[in-house]
Design an enzyme around this catalytic site. Structure first.
Site, short mmCIF file in Angstrom:
data_model
loop_
_atom_site.label_atom_id
_atom_site.label_comp_id
_atom_site.label_asym_id
_atom_site.label_seq_id
_atom_site.Cartn_x
_atom_site.Cartn_y
_atom_site.Cartn_z
N THR A 92 0.95 -1.28 -0.08
CA THR A 92 -0.30 -0.36 0.17
C THR A 92 0.60 1.28 -0.13
O THR A 92 1.80 1.57 0.40
CB THR A 92 -0.82 -0.08 0.72
OG1 THR A 92 -2.22 -1.06 1.57
CG2 THR A 92 -2.07 0.76 1.82
N PHE A 103 -33.99 -10.09 29.71
CA PHE A 103 -34.76 -8.92 28.74
C PHE A 103 -34.92 -9.95 27.19
O PHE A 103 -33.66 -9.82 27.01
CB PHE A 103 -34.09 -7.82 28.80
CG PHE A 103 -33.75 -7.05 29.83
CD1 PHE A 103 -34.75 -7.62 31.35
CD2 PHE A 103 -33.07 -6.89 30.67
CE1 PHE A 103 -35.51 -6.45 31.88
CE2 PHE A 103 -32.80 -5.58 32.09
CZ PHE A 103 -33.55 -6.19 32.64
N GLU A 143 -6.67 -6.06 3.51
CA GLU A 143 -6.47 -6.53 2.80
C GLU A 143 -8.16 -6.81 1.65
O GLU A 143 -8.80 -7.59 1.22
CB GLU A 143 -6.41 -8.39 3.88
CG GLU A 143 -5.22 -7.75 3.93
CD GLU A 143 -4.41 -9.51 4.01
OE1 GLU A 143 -5.22 -10.30 3.51
OE2 GLU A 143 -3.53 -9.45 4.42
C1 LIG Z 1 -3.87 -0.90 10.73
C2 LIG Z 1 -3.53 -1.41 9.39
C3 LIG Z 1 -2.58 -2.20 8.74
C4 LIG Z 1 -2.13 -2.46 7.69
N1 LIG Z 1 -1.43 -3.24 6.87
C5 LIG Z 1 -0.65 -3.21 5.74
C6 LIG Z 1 0.19 -3.97 5.22
O1 LIG Z 1 0.71 -4.23 6.30
N2 LIG Z 1 1.01 -3.53 4.16
C7 LIG Z 1 0.14 -3.39 3.30
O2 LIG Z 1 0.59 -3.31 1.91
N3 LIG Z 1 -1.06 -2.62 3.35
C8 LIG Z 1 -2.10 -2.75 4.82
N4 LIG Z 1 -2.68 -1.88 5.31
C9 LIG Z 1 -3.18 -0.81 4.40
C10 LIG Z 1 -4.55 -2.19 3.87
O3 LIG Z 1 -4.54 -3.02 3.02
C11 LIG Z 1 -5.48 -1.07 3.09
O4 LIG Z 1 -6.00 0.45 4.32
C12 LIG Z 1 -6.97 -1.22 2.08
O5 LIG Z 1 -6.17 -1.54 0.97
C13 LIG Z 1 -7.39 -0.05 1.77
O6 LIG Z 1 -7.10 1.17 1.44
P1 LIG Z 1 -7.01 2.45 1.29
O7 LIG Z 1 -6.75 2.47 2.90
O8 LIG Z 1 -5.95 3.25 0.34
O9 LIG Z 1 -8.81 2.70 0.98
P2 LIG Z 1 -8.89 2.91 -0.48
O10 LIG Z 1 -8.24 2.90 -1.30
O11 LIG Z 1 -8.83 4.83 -1.16
O12 LIG Z 1 -11.04 3.36 -0.37
C14 LIG Z 1 -11.82 3.77 -0.30
C15 LIG Z 1 -13.20 3.75 -0.07
O13 LIG Z 1 -12.89 3.90 -1.16
C16 LIG Z 1 -13.60 2.49 -1.45
N5 LIG Z 1 -13.41 1.62 -2.50
C17 LIG Z 1 -12.24 1.61 -3.76
N6 LIG Z 1 -12.11 1.05 -4.33
C18 LIG Z 1 -14.02 0.88 -4.81
C19 LIG Z 1 -14.40 -0.03 -6.00
N7 LIG Z 1 -14.24 -0.35 -6.95
N8 LIG Z 1 -15.77 0.71 -6.18
C20 LIG Z 1 -16.83 1.17 -4.58
N9 LIG Z 1 -15.88 1.04 -3.49
C21 LIG Z 1 -14.42 1.51 -3.57
C22 LIG Z 1 -13.46 1.12 -0.37
O14 LIG Z 1 -14.05 0.19 0.17
C23 LIG Z 1 -12.98 2.26 1.15
O15 LIG Z 1 -14.29 2.55 1.59
C24 LIG Z 1 -2.48 -1.28 6.89
C25 LIG Z 1 -3.95 -0.91 6.70
C26 LIG Z 1 -4.67 -0.86 8.69
C27 LIG Z 1 -5.44 0.28 8.27
#
Ligand SMILES: Cc1cc2nc3c(=O)[nH]c(=O)nc-3n(C[C@H](O)[C@H](O)[C@H](O)COP(=O)(O)OP(=O)(O)OC[C@H]3O[C@@H](n4cnc5c(N)ncnc54)[C@H](O)[C@@H]3O)c2cc1C
Length: 403
Positions: free
Chosen positions: A126, A279, A364
């Site tokens: 990411t 309840f 993921e």
């Molecule tokens: C605590 C934590 C640990 C993590 N550890 C790792 C790690 O070790 N290695 C690593 O590589 N990553 C890691 N991640 C990253 C994680 O995998 C990403 O946060 C995740 O893939 C989502 O990406 P984003 O947060 O950029 O959300 P975005 O991709 O920006 O998505 C934002 C919103 O848009 C929605 N969205 C996206 N695409 C679509 C679509 N086509 N249609 C409809 N809705 C959509 C999503 O569902 C979400 O609600 C971690 C994240 C956290 C919070």
């Protein structure tokens, strides 16, 4: 349900419970206060085989397969979800990428120590601008310079990025080629210059942190490239398929932990002279949690059975991950309601479990992304299991154990 599982599985669940109750639970709050990764406990879990189920004995695994892996993760997560914070790094994506895409030398050099908990792992896919669209929007680049690559850019949310001894890092060797321009590297941040990890403040564990990574001509020897240039996305996607089954197991464990706490509390908490469990509206909430948990368990275990049988699992793993993460959200929210005001207090772990349920929902492959995959499969736009048997990568699980 344990009665229906292979006979070794309930025994594994018991050994995880004993380890968690005797070693982890008494010590973990201390590590949290000191913001210290419990390396000794991770090594003990590794020595007990808790990270090695999906790897064959030839590389130090137990070869027990995905059913064992999900039961181990479910039990750890039920008892203290914080300790599951290194499961992907020690027994999931990180060693799986090396095992799936690595040479014999790379596998032998890295995999046994990672799954033994001796080496702390990491997987950095990411970026700040690329989560769900991990390959398309990836900006980090790797340039060949003689017998090393120099990697520049940044990564986001790399769990254990500030602690890792070894990790998988994805970068573009051909920025114009989309997903086919992504290459995977085995990185060793403590050995080579150009790598800075900055932990990201969250409501989750202070001991198992996720970090932003800043890469400035970060050096990776050419022999640490995983597969060929351009094969990185294929490797990580295949590893994440196993990861989805496992994250479903974590979500299931969270849901069960919250449910068990709610049931206990409903029997203890007296309101108007009665335990609140008397309840009927509370009974309805408890029944809804029990139903959701059993359905999630059936899906997560079915996914594990498919994986162990070498069947196509992309679709079923998505369904299981989506259902289990929805169940975790529902159960932690409902349990918090049953706890009343105390559900918000950090004295009770149910408040903590709610934050982790949110992570299972997004991490993921977010819930929306799973829904897109499931719906496109249903509509016939893009079959979820279209790549089955075509990856050219090694298979994990029982088939690998039999090698
Ligand atoms: C605590 C934590 C640990 C993590 N550890 C790792 C790690 O070790 N290695 C690593 O590589 N990553 C890691 N991640 C990253 C994680 O995998 C990403 O946060 C995740 O893939 C989502 O990406 P984003 O947060 O950029 O959300 P975005 O991709 O920006 O998505 C934002 C919103 O848009 C929605 N969205 C996206 N695409 C679509 C679509 N086509 N249609 C409809 N809705 C959509 C999503 O569902 C979400 O609600 C971690 C994240 C956290 C919070």
């Amino acid at each position: 349900m344990d009665e229906l599982l292979p006979e070794e599985i309930p025994a594994i669940r018991d050994s995880v419970r004993r380890f968690m109750e005797s070693e982890v639970i008494p010590a973990l709050d201390g590590y949290e206060e000191r913001r210290e990764l419990p390396r000794d406990l991770i090594m003990k879990a590794g020595a007990a085989g808790f990270y090695g189920s999906t790897f064959p004995e030839s590389v130090g695994g137990t070869g027990l397969g995905y059913m064992a892996a999900v039961v181990i993760l479910e039990e750890i997560s039920r008892l203290d979800i914080r300790f599951a914070g290194c499961s992907n790094q020690q027994g999931g994506n990180c060693p799986a990428c090396i095992y799936l895409g690595g040479t014999e030398e790379q596998i032998e050099k890295y995999v046994p120590d990672i799954i033994a908990g001796k080496s702390i792992g990491m997987m950095a896919l990411t970026e700040a601008g690329s989560g769900s669209d991990a390959a398309g929007a990836m900006k980090t680049v790797a340039k060949r310079d003689g017998d090393v690559y120099r990697i520049s850019g940044s990564k986001m949310w790399a769990t254990l990025g500030d602690e890792c001894d070894v990790g998988i890092l994805l970068a573009k060797t051909d920025p114009e080629a989309g997903a086919r321009g992504v290459t995977a590297f085995i990185v060793e941040p403590k050995k080579y210059p150009g790598f800075v990890a900055q932990p990201i403040p969250t409501q989750l564990s202070k001991a198992f942190r996720s970090s932003a990574l800043y890469l400035d001509d970060f050096v990776v020897p050419v022999e640490n490239r995983l597969g060929q240039e351009g094969e990185g996305f294929k490797i990580i996607m295949r590893a994440l398929q196993g990861g989805r089954a496992v994250i479903g197991a974590k979500a299931l464990g969270i849901a069960i932990g919250a449910y068990e706490d709610a049931v206990r509390y409903a029997n203890e908490r007296i309101v108007r002279g009665n335990p609140i469990g008397k309840f009927q509206l509370i009974q309805g909430q408890i029944a809804d949690m029990a139903v959701a948990i059993e359905a999630s368990r059936a899906l997560v275990y079915k996914t594990a059975q498919y994986m162990d049988a070498g069947l196509a699992t992309n679709r079923i793993a998505s369904i299981a991950k989506l259902h289990a993460s929805q169940t975790a959200k529902f159960c932690t929210d409902t349990a918090q309601q049953i706890f009343g005001g105390y559900g918000i207090s950090t004295e009770y772990r149910v408040s903590r479990y709610k934050n982790y349920a949110d992570l299972m929902f997004t991490g993921e492959g977010s819930a929306n992304v799973q829904k897109v995959l499931i719906a496109e499969d249903a509509l016939g736009y893009k079959l979820a299991d279209r790549h089955h048997g075509k990856t050219g990568l090694r298979e994990l699980g029982r088939s690998a154990a039999a090698e």
